[in-house]
Design a protein around this motif. Structure first.
Motif, PDB file in Angstrom:
ATOM      1  N   THR A 195       8.454  10.891  35.994  1.00 16.28           N
ATOM      2  CA  THR A 195       7.873  11.546  37.185  1.00 16.28           C
ATOM      3  C   THR A 195       7.828  13.055  36.948  1.00 16.28           C
ATOM      4  OG1 THR A 195      10.038  11.844  38.255  1.00 16.28           O
ATOM      5  CG2 THR A 195       8.764   9.888  38.900  1.00 16.28           C
ATOM      6  N   GLN A 196       6.865  13.676  37.632  1.00 14.33           N
ATOM      7  CA  GLN A 196       6.805  15.142  37.596  1.00 14.33           C
ATOM      8  C   GLN A 196       8.029  15.726  38.289  1.00 14.33           C
ATOM      9  OE1 GLN A 196       4.590  16.465  35.752  1.00 14.33           O
ATOM     10  NE2 GLN A 196       3.010  14.897  35.619  1.00 14.33           N
ATOM     11  N   MET A 197       8.553  15.007  39.292  1.00 13.85           N
ATOM     12  CA  MET A 197       9.744  15.488  40.001  1.00 13.85           C
ATOM     13  C   MET A 197      10.940  15.615  39.062  1.00 13.85           C
ATOM     14  SD  MET A 197      10.252  13.728  43.730  1.00 13.85           S
ATOM     15  CE  MET A 197      11.588  14.815  44.219  1.00 13.85           C
ATOM     16  N   ALA A 198      11.162  14.591  38.241  1.00 14.48           N
ATOM     17  CA  ALA A 198      12.302  14.646  37.316  1.00 14.48           C
ATOM     18  C   ALA A 198      12.114  15.796  36.338  1.00 14.48           C
ATOM     19  CB  ALA A 198      12.456  13.320  36.581  1.00 14.48           C
TER      20      ALA A 198
ATOM     21  N   ASN B 254      12.337   6.564  38.137  1.00 11.45           N
ATOM     22  CA  ASN B 254      11.474   5.961  39.155  1.00 11.45           C
ATOM     23  C   ASN B 254      10.986   4.555  38.824  1.00 11.45           C
ATOM     24  OD1 ASN B 254       9.846   6.262  41.634  1.00 11.45           O
ATOM     25  ND2 ASN B 254       8.141   6.122  40.199  1.00 11.45           N
ATOM     26  N   ALA B 255      10.435   4.374  37.639  1.00 13.10           N
ATOM     27  CA  ALA B 255       9.633   3.167  37.373  1.00 13.10           C
ATOM     28  C   ALA B 255      10.355   2.148  36.505  1.00 13.10           C
ATOM     29  CB  ALA B 255       8.325   3.569  36.705  1.00 13.10           C
ATOM     30  N   PRO B 256      10.755   1.034  37.108  1.00  8.79           N
ATOM     31  CA  PRO B 256      11.347  -0.028  36.284  1.00  8.79           C
ATOM     32  C   PRO B 256      10.396  -0.499  35.191  1.00  8.79           C
ATOM     33  CG  PRO B 256      11.011  -0.744  38.576  1.00  8.79           C
ATOM     34  CD  PRO B 256      10.761   0.710  38.535  1.00  8.79           C
TER      35      PRO B 256
ATOM     36  N   VAL C 209      15.039   3.870  40.870  1.00  7.46           N
ATOM     37  CA  VAL C 209      15.546   3.517  42.196  1.00  7.46           C
ATOM     38  C   VAL C 209      14.587   2.514  42.814  1.00  7.46           C
ATOM     39  CG1 VAL C 209      14.295   5.457  43.262  1.00  7.46           C
ATOM     40  CG2 VAL C 209      16.220   4.454  44.459  1.00  7.46           C
ATOM     41  N   GLY C 210      15.118   1.573  43.581  1.00  7.97           N
ATOM     42  CA  GLY C 210      14.205   0.750  44.353  1.00  7.97           C
ATOM     43  C   GLY C 210      14.524  -0.727  44.347  1.00  7.97           C
ATOM     44  N   PHE C 211      13.470  -1.515  44.527  1.00  4.28           N
ATOM     45  CA  PHE C 211      13.635  -2.891  44.940  1.00  4.28           C
ATOM     46  C   PHE C 211      13.053  -3.903  43.961  1.00  4.28           C
ATOM     47  CE2 PHE C 211      14.266  -0.078  48.420  1.00  4.28           C
ATOM     48  CZ  PHE C 211      15.353  -0.622  49.067  1.00  4.28           C
ATOM     49  N   VAL C 212      11.808  -3.700  43.526  1.00  2.21           N
ATOM     50  CA  VAL C 212      11.159  -4.705  42.674  1.00  2.21           C
ATOM     51  C   VAL C 212      11.534  -4.468  41.207  1.00  2.21           C
ATOM     52  CG1 VAL C 212       8.951  -5.619  41.888  1.00  2.21           C
ATOM     53  CG2 VAL C 212       9.239  -4.966  44.282  1.00  2.21           C
ATOM     54  N   ASN C 213      12.328  -5.364  40.654  1.00  2.39           N
ATOM     55  CA  ASN C 213      12.710  -5.343  39.235  1.00  2.39           C
ATOM     56  C   ASN C 213      13.557  -4.140  38.816  1.00  2.39           C
ATOM     57  OD1 ASN C 213      11.524  -7.800  38.628  1.00  2.39           O
ATOM     58  ND2 ASN C 213       9.543  -6.887  38.151  1.00  2.39           N
ATOM     59  N   VAL C 214      14.110  -3.431  39.750  1.00  2.00           N
ATOM     60  CA  VAL C 214      14.910  -2.259  39.396  1.00  2.00           C
ATOM     61  C   VAL C 214      16.249  -2.678  38.781  1.00  2.00           C
ATOM     62  CG1 VAL C 214      16.203  -0.316  40.383  1.00  2.00           C
ATOM     63  CG2 VAL C 214      13.807  -0.660  40.981  1.00  2.00           C
TER      64      VAL C 214
ATOM     65  N   GLY D 186      17.055   7.598  40.930  1.00  2.00           N
ATOM     66  CA  GLY D 186      15.985   8.462  41.401  1.00  2.00           C
ATOM     67  C   GLY D 186      15.696   9.580  40.416  1.00  2.00           C
ATOM     68  N   SER D 187      14.587  10.255  40.679  1.00  2.00           N
ATOM     69  CA  SER D 187      14.183  11.374  39.826  1.00  2.00           C
ATOM     70  C   SER D 187      15.230  12.475  39.846  1.00  2.00           C
ATOM     71  CB  SER D 187      12.856  11.941  40.323  1.00  2.00           C
ATOM     72  OG  SER D 187      11.855  10.961  40.243  1.00  2.00           O
ATOM     73  N   ASN D 188      15.826  12.688  41.017  1.00  2.00           N
ATOM     74  CA  ASN D 188      16.884  13.701  41.138  1.00  2.00           C
ATOM     75  C   ASN D 188      18.096  13.327  40.290  1.00  2.00           C
ATOM     76  OD1 ASN D 188      17.216  11.468  42.848  1.00  2.00           O
ATOM     77  ND2 ASN D 188      18.317  12.636  44.417  1.00  2.00           N
ATOM     78  N   VAL D 189      18.424  12.035  40.257  1.00  2.00           N
ATOM     79  CA  VAL D 189      19.572  11.573  39.459  1.00  2.00           C
ATOM     80  C   VAL D 189      19.253  11.711  37.962  1.00  2.00           C
ATOM     81  CG1 VAL D 189      21.002   9.561  38.914  1.00  2.00           C
ATOM     82  CG2 VAL D 189      20.353  10.022  41.292  1.00  2.00           C
TER      83      VAL D 189
END
Lengths: 212, 212
Positions: free
Chosen positions: A78-81, A138-140, A165-170, A193-196
Motif C-alpha cells: 500500500t502507499q500508506m505503508a 493489507n492484501a492477503p 488485516v481483515g477477514f477474507v483469507n487473512v 495493517g499498513s501502519n503495523v
C-alpha cells in the motif's frame, strides 16, 4: 478546559510513550532483538494483543537488520505503508521503498489475469535484482503470491513482514507464510495493517541506525 | 499447501469482508448513517472494539458529507493518513487532501515556538480559506491546538475526525474535542491511527459518491 494534560516536551513524547508501554508490560520477558519491534507496534496501535500475536521466525529481526545494512529495498502493498516508512533512514543505509500498487502495468497485468493488483505487484517485486524485504500490511493475496513465487523458485526475499488485516483469507495467508523456510515477522490472526507494517520496518531501521 | 483458502473473486473481497463484519455484529442496532463508518473502521483494523469506541456528535456523518459535497478539503496530521484517503473520489467532489507535516515553514515555526510540527501544521490549516475537515490520526498535540484555535475563534472546521493513537495525552485530547460545539467523530480511549482516520474519511466519501 476541564481535561488535565500531561506536561511532556515534544521531543520527549515518544520516549515517554515507550516508558508507559514498558510499565504496562511489566515483568514480561522479551527477546532483546524482538522487544523494540513489539513495543513499536504497540506504540502504533495502542493494542497490547500484539504482544502475543507477533510471531518471529528464528533470528528474523537480526536477518532483517543485516539485509537493511547491505542496502535491501522494501516493497510494500500500500502507499500508506510506504508513506509510513522512515525513508531518510532507509536511504542512508542504501535502501529504497517501493509500492507498485498504482503502477499502470500492474493494473493491466492484474486485469488481464483476473487477479488482484497486489498479486501482480508481487510479480513485479520478484523481478527486482536487489536484496528484498516484503512488507505486506493489507492484501492477503500478496502473501499468497509470495508463497507461490517462493515455492516456484522465482523469489527469495531476505524477510517477509506479513501483517495484512481483515477477514477474507487473512488468517490463512499468514499461516502459509509461516510454512516457508524464509525469515518472517507475522501478526497471527486477523489484525495488522499498513501502519503495523510500517512500524515493523521502522523498528528494524532504528535498530540499525538510531535517529538523531 | 496445507492451508485452505476461500475462493473469492478479487472484486468481491471487500464486499465479502463487510458481510463477515455484519454477521459478527449480529443484531446490534446502528444508526444507518454511522453504520458504514463503524464497519469501515472495523474492516481497516479487524478490531471490534471500535463498535463501542467510536463516538459521533449529533448528525456528524451527515454534516461531514455535506461539507464534502460542497468541496471541503481534508487536512491530516500524517502523510500516511493522506496516502490512505481516496483522492480520486475527494477530488471529484471538488476537494483536496493536505498534510503540512513535512513543510519547511511548519518545521521552522515548531522549532522556534518549542512546540510540535503537528501543532504548527494546525495553525497552517486554520489559515486556509475553504471548508475544512480535520482528520487527526496520530498527534494529540494537533487536537489540543485545534481546541485552542476554536476557542480563540480562529478556526471553525466542518468536522473533526479525532482518532490519534497512543499514550501521552491521547485520551485527554479526545475528551477536549468532545467538549466543543463542533461536529466530531472521535475514537474514545487510546486506540486510533492514521489508518483509522483515512478509513473514516473514505467511509464519508463513499456515502457521498459510491465507487464504480
Amino acid at each position: 478546559m476541564k481535561v488535565k494534560l500531561q506536561n511532556v516536551l515534544p521531543e520527549e513524547i515518544e520516549k515517554r510513550s515507550f516508558e508507559m508501554i514498558g510499565e504496562e508490560l511489566g515483568e514480561v520477558e522479551l527477546d532483546p532483538m524482538e522487544e523494540p519491534v513489539i513495543k513499536r507496534v504497540i506504540h502504533t496501535t495502542a493494542d497490547f494483543e500484539y504482544l502475543s500475536n507477533l510471531k518471529f521466525s528464528g533470528g528474523a529481526v537480526g536477518k532483517g537488520m543485516e539485509a537493511l545494512r547491505k542496502g535491501a529495498v522494501i516493497v510494500t502493498d500500500t502507499q500508506m505503508a510506504k508513506a509510513g516508512i522512515n525513508k531518510a533512514t532507509l536511504e542512508s543505509l542504501g535502501g529504497e521503498a517501493f509500492c507498485f500498487m498504482s503502477d499502470a502495468d500492474v493494473a493491466e497485468t492484474a486485469k488481464a489475469a483476473g487477479t488482484t493488483r497486489a498479486t501482480a505487484s508481487m510479480d513485479k517485486a520478484a523481478a527486482l535484482d536487489r536484496p528484498l524485504i516484503l512488507a505486506i500490511g493489507n492484501a492477503p493475496t500478496a502473501l499468497v503470491r509470495i508463497y507461490e513465487l517462493i515455492r516456484e523458485g522465482k523469489l527469495k526475499p531476505e524477510l517477509i513482514i506479513g501483517v495484512p488485516v481483515g477477514f477474507v483469507n487473512v488468517v490463512e495467508s499468514k499461516e502459509l507464510i509461516m510454512e516457508l523456510e524464509i525469515p518472517y515477522i507475522v501478526a497471527k490472526g486477523r489484525k495488522g495493517g499498513s501502519n503495523v507494517a510500517a512500524a515493523i520496518c521502522n523498528a528494524l531501521l532504528y535498530q540499525c541506525k538510531p535517529r538523531t
